[in-house]
Design a protein around this motif. Structure first.
Motif, PDB file in Angstrom:
ATOM      1  N   THR A  16       0.785  -0.837   0.085  1.00  0.00           N
ATOM      2  CA  THR A  16       0.538  -0.203  -0.508  1.00  0.00           C
ATOM      3  C   THR A  16       0.637   1.493   0.000  1.00  0.00           C
ATOM      4  O   THR A  16       2.233   1.423  -0.089  1.00  0.00           O
ATOM      5  CB  THR A  16      -0.644   0.440   1.243  1.00  0.00           C
ATOM      6  N   GLY A  17       0.229   2.627  -0.142  1.00  0.00           N
ATOM      7  CA  GLY A  17       1.501   4.066  -0.349  1.00  0.00           C
ATOM      8  C   GLY A  17       0.149   4.953   0.620  1.00  0.00           C
ATOM      9  O   GLY A  17      -0.751   4.689   1.794  1.00  0.00           O
ATOM     10  N   THR A  18       1.102   5.572   0.576  1.00  0.00           N
ATOM     11  CA  THR A  18       0.553   7.238   1.980  1.00  0.00           C
ATOM     12  C   THR A  18      -0.886   7.548   0.301  1.00  0.00           C
ATOM     13  O   THR A  18      -1.077   8.356   1.122  1.00  0.00           O
ATOM     14  CB  THR A  18       1.954   7.953   2.328  1.00  0.00           C
ATOM     15  N   GLY A  19      -0.873   7.345  -0.544  1.00  0.00           N
ATOM     16  CA  GLY A  19      -1.620   7.550  -1.754  1.00  0.00           C
ATOM     17  C   GLY A  19      -1.529   6.960  -3.086  1.00  0.00           C
ATOM     18  O   GLY A  19      -0.754   5.973  -2.970  1.00  0.00           O
ATOM     19  N   THR A  20      -1.928   8.073  -3.642  1.00  0.00           N
ATOM     20  CA  THR A  20      -1.598   7.122  -4.927  1.00  0.00           C
ATOM     21  C   THR A  20      -0.688   8.024  -5.678  1.00  0.00           C
ATOM     22  O   THR A  20      -0.154   9.750  -5.279  1.00  0.00           O
ATOM     23  CB  THR A  20      -2.957   7.539  -5.733  1.00  0.00           C
ATOM     24  N   LEU A 128       3.178 -10.680  -4.443  1.00  0.00           N
ATOM     25  CA  LEU A 128       3.018  -9.032  -4.256  1.00  0.00           C
ATOM     26  C   LEU A 128       1.661  -8.477  -4.830  1.00  0.00           C
ATOM     27  O   LEU A 128       1.311  -8.562  -6.173  1.00  0.00           O
ATOM     28  CB  LEU A 128       3.946  -8.325  -5.204  1.00  0.00           C
ATOM     29  N   VAL A 129       1.226  -8.095  -3.556  1.00  0.00           N
ATOM     30  CA  VAL A 129      -0.410  -7.770  -3.971  1.00  0.00           C
ATOM     31  C   VAL A 129       0.188  -6.351  -4.021  1.00  0.00           C
ATOM     32  O   VAL A 129       0.506  -5.732  -2.877  1.00  0.00           O
ATOM     33  CB  VAL A 129      -1.582  -7.964  -2.743  1.00  0.00           C
ATOM     34  N   GLU A 130      -0.763  -5.565  -5.079  1.00  0.00           N
ATOM     35  CA  GLU A 130      -0.663  -4.557  -4.864  1.00  0.00           C
ATOM     36  C   GLU A 130      -2.066  -2.770  -5.394  1.00  0.00           C
ATOM     37  O   GLU A 130      -2.822  -3.586  -5.928  1.00  0.00           O
ATOM     38  CB  GLU A 130      -0.116  -3.264  -6.449  1.00  0.00           C
ATOM     39  N   GLY A 131      -2.121  -2.444  -4.197  1.00  0.00           N
ATOM     40  CA  GLY A 131      -3.534  -1.939  -3.613  1.00  0.00           C
ATOM     41  C   GLY A 131      -3.017  -0.816  -4.495  1.00  0.00           C
ATOM     42  O   GLY A 131      -2.938  -0.629  -5.472  1.00  0.00           O
ATOM     43  N   ASP A 147      -9.865  -3.623   3.439  1.00  0.00           N
ATOM     44  CA  ASP A 147     -10.415  -4.510   4.019  1.00  0.00           C
ATOM     45  C   ASP A 147      -9.594  -6.168   2.887  1.00  0.00           C
ATOM     46  O   ASP A 147     -10.201  -7.285   3.460  1.00  0.00           O
ATOM     47  CB  ASP A 147     -11.763  -4.308   3.851  1.00  0.00           C
ATOM     48  N   LEU A 148      -9.638  -5.124   1.881  1.00  0.00           N
ATOM     49  CA  LEU A 148      -9.428  -6.623   1.467  1.00  0.00           C
ATOM     50  C   LEU A 148      -7.821  -7.434   2.187  1.00  0.00           C
ATOM     51  O   LEU A 148      -7.367  -8.336   1.898  1.00  0.00           O
ATOM     52  CB  LEU A 148      -8.848  -6.167  -0.686  1.00  0.00           C
ATOM     53  N   ALA A 149      -6.466  -5.925   2.403  1.00  0.00           N
ATOM     54  CA  ALA A 149      -5.489  -6.624   2.921  1.00  0.00           C
ATOM     55  C   ALA A 149      -5.803  -7.655   3.866  1.00  0.00           C
ATOM     56  O   ALA A 149      -5.354  -8.691   4.389  1.00  0.00           O
ATOM     57  CB  ALA A 149      -4.550  -5.577   3.230  1.00  0.00           C
ATOM     58  N   ILE A 150      -7.135  -7.244   5.151  1.00  0.00           N
ATOM     59  CA  ILE A 150      -7.364  -8.009   5.674  1.00  0.00           C
ATOM     60  C   ILE A 150      -7.576  -9.569   5.538  1.00  0.00           C
ATOM     61  O   ILE A 150      -7.451 -10.602   5.788  1.00  0.00           O
ATOM     62  CB  ILE A 150      -8.392  -7.531   6.700  1.00  0.00           C
ATOM     63  N   PRO A 155       0.425  -9.109   5.457  1.00  0.00           N
ATOM     64  CA  PRO A 155       1.318  -8.016   6.307  1.00  0.00           C
ATOM     65  C   PRO A 155       1.354  -6.802   5.406  1.00  0.00           C
ATOM     66  O   PRO A 155       2.128  -6.682   3.626  1.00  0.00           O
ATOM     67  CB  PRO A 155       2.493  -8.774   6.710  1.00  0.00           C
ATOM     68  N   LEU A 156       1.941  -5.891   5.695  1.00  0.00           N
ATOM     69  CA  LEU A 156       1.294  -4.371   4.886  1.00  0.00           C
ATOM     70  C   LEU A 156       2.903  -3.711   4.575  1.00  0.00           C
ATOM     71  O   LEU A 156       3.673  -3.573   5.387  1.00  0.00           O
ATOM     72  CB  LEU A 156       0.594  -3.522   5.428  1.00  0.00           C
ATOM     73  N   VAL A 157       3.270  -3.463   3.438  1.00  0.00           N
ATOM     74  CA  VAL A 157       4.729  -2.540   3.604  1.00  0.00           C
ATOM     75  C   VAL A 157       4.345  -1.604   2.418  1.00  0.00           C
ATOM     76  O   VAL A 157       3.776  -1.474   2.164  1.00  0.00           O
ATOM     77  CB  VAL A 157       5.294  -3.245   1.813  1.00  0.00           C
ATOM     78  N   VAL A 158       4.076   0.039   3.112  1.00  0.00           N
ATOM     79  CA  VAL A 158       3.862   1.215   2.782  1.00  0.00           C
ATOM     80  C   VAL A 158       4.519   1.624   2.097  1.00  0.00           C
ATOM     81  O   VAL A 158       5.858   2.339   2.592  1.00  0.00           O
ATOM     82  CB  VAL A 158       3.218   2.456   4.278  1.00  0.00           C
ATOM     83  N   VAL A 159       4.593   2.141   1.078  1.00  0.00           N
ATOM     84  CA  VAL A 159       5.573   2.964   0.338  1.00  0.00           C
ATOM     85  C   VAL A 159       4.708   4.326   0.474  1.00  0.00           C
ATOM     86  O   VAL A 159       3.489   4.660   0.384  1.00  0.00           O
ATOM     87  CB  VAL A 159       4.920   2.942  -1.262  1.00  0.00           C
TER      88      VAL A 159
END
Ligand SMILES: Nc1ncnc2c1ncn2[C@@H]1O[C@H](COP(=O)(O)OP(=O)(O)OP(=O)(O)O)[C@@H](O)[C@H]1O
Ligand SMILES: C[C@H](N)[C@H](N)CCCCCC(=O)O
Ligand SMILES: [Mg+2]
Length: 241
Positions: A16-20, A128-131, A147-150, A155-159
């Motif tokens: 995931t990330g801090t945004g788009t 690797l799943v990209e939101g 919700d999908l990550a749950i 686990p999340l990696v935050v970019v």
């Protein structure tokens, strides 16, 4: 015999990330290429993509739509399966996927967001799943990325985009994940770490101190920093996060 506690098999990461536009695809592709080089059979999955373009001809269906994210991930992972499997739900408008779908008189299929992962989970060493957008960006009418990550149990990696404001943006994302049970009772999301990414060739003065600030303030580890057109600045064992 000591009872050896075997933790849940971490079979992938949800990026995931801090945004788009923060570098999720760029960083995910870097991770994929590193894992391929290590001999790992890597799956890549973009559950829903918006802002897709059509490949030639008139737009007759989403079959003609191509996601640049999906292409980048697919190429980085060595072209596993098919582009369709990488990104089964593609929409044209540069909006949140649920809105982009509505523009076409369609809906994001929430069940397919989840079932589309299965083929990757079952056939690859690591996925690797990209939101789409950030952790609380909507994916379907009833789902946020969280919700999908749950439900995927990853686990999340935050970019995080390396610019002024990244401290707040990163803390907001990480804290939201840590208290997700207040939004989704009984559920949890683990942040494996943060990757600080240069989203432009040059940046503002905060670039000099953002990594130290995140190291100090954010609970989950700063896994690495990525320069513009560069790689990750340290060795990361992505499968052990
Ligand atoms: N470190 C980097 N070096 C070079 N180019 C980069 C870097 N980070 C991002 N980019 C470029 O900046 C643009 C936005 O990055 P990217 O597409 O990875 O963001 P994103 O978070 O995946 O966006 P979206 O939310 O649309 O999926 C892309 O053209 C990408 O190639
Ligand atoms: C079109 C864009 N590049 C992304 N694919 C979608 C970003 C959705 C963000 C929604 C929001 O949080 O406001
Ligand atoms: Mg992307």
């Amino acid at each position: 015999m000591a009872n050896i506690k075997v933790g849940p098999l971490n079979r992938g990461l949800f990026i995931t990330g801090t945004g788009t536009e923060v570098g999720k695809t760029y960083v995910t592709a870097l991770i994929a290429r590193q894992l391929v080089a290590e001999g790992v059979r890597v799956g890549v999955y973009k559950p829903a993509a918006s802002g897709c373009h059509q490949e030639g001809g008139t737009l007759v269906s989403d079959d003609a739509l191509v996601s640049n994210d999906a292409v980048a991930l697919w190429e980085a992972a060595g072209r596993p399966l098919s582009l369709e499997a990488v990104c089964p739900q593609r929409f044209a408008a540069p909006l949140a996927p649920h809105r982009a779908a509505r523009e076409e008189g369609r809906r994001v299929d929430a069940a397919l967001l989840r079932s589309g992962y299965d083929v990757w989970r079952d056939a690859f060493d690591f996925v690797l799943v990209e939101g789409a957008g950030g952790l609380m960006s909507p994916l379907s009418d009833d789902d946020y990325n969280a919700d999908l990550a749950i439900d995927l149990g990853l686990p999340l990696v935050v970019v995080a985009a390396n610019r002024l404001g990244v401290i707040n943006d990163t803390l907001q994302t990480v804290i939201t994940a840590s208290v997700i049970d207040s939004l989704r009772p009984g559920k949890e999301l683990r942040v494996a770490g943060v990757v600080l990414n240069d989203v432009a060739p040059t940046g503002d003065a905060s670039r000099a101190t953002n990594a130290a600030e995140l190291d100090e303030r954010v609970g989950p580890p700063l896994l690495g920093c990525v320069k513009w057109a560069g790689g990750i600045d340290r060795a990361v064992n992505w499968q052990a996060l």
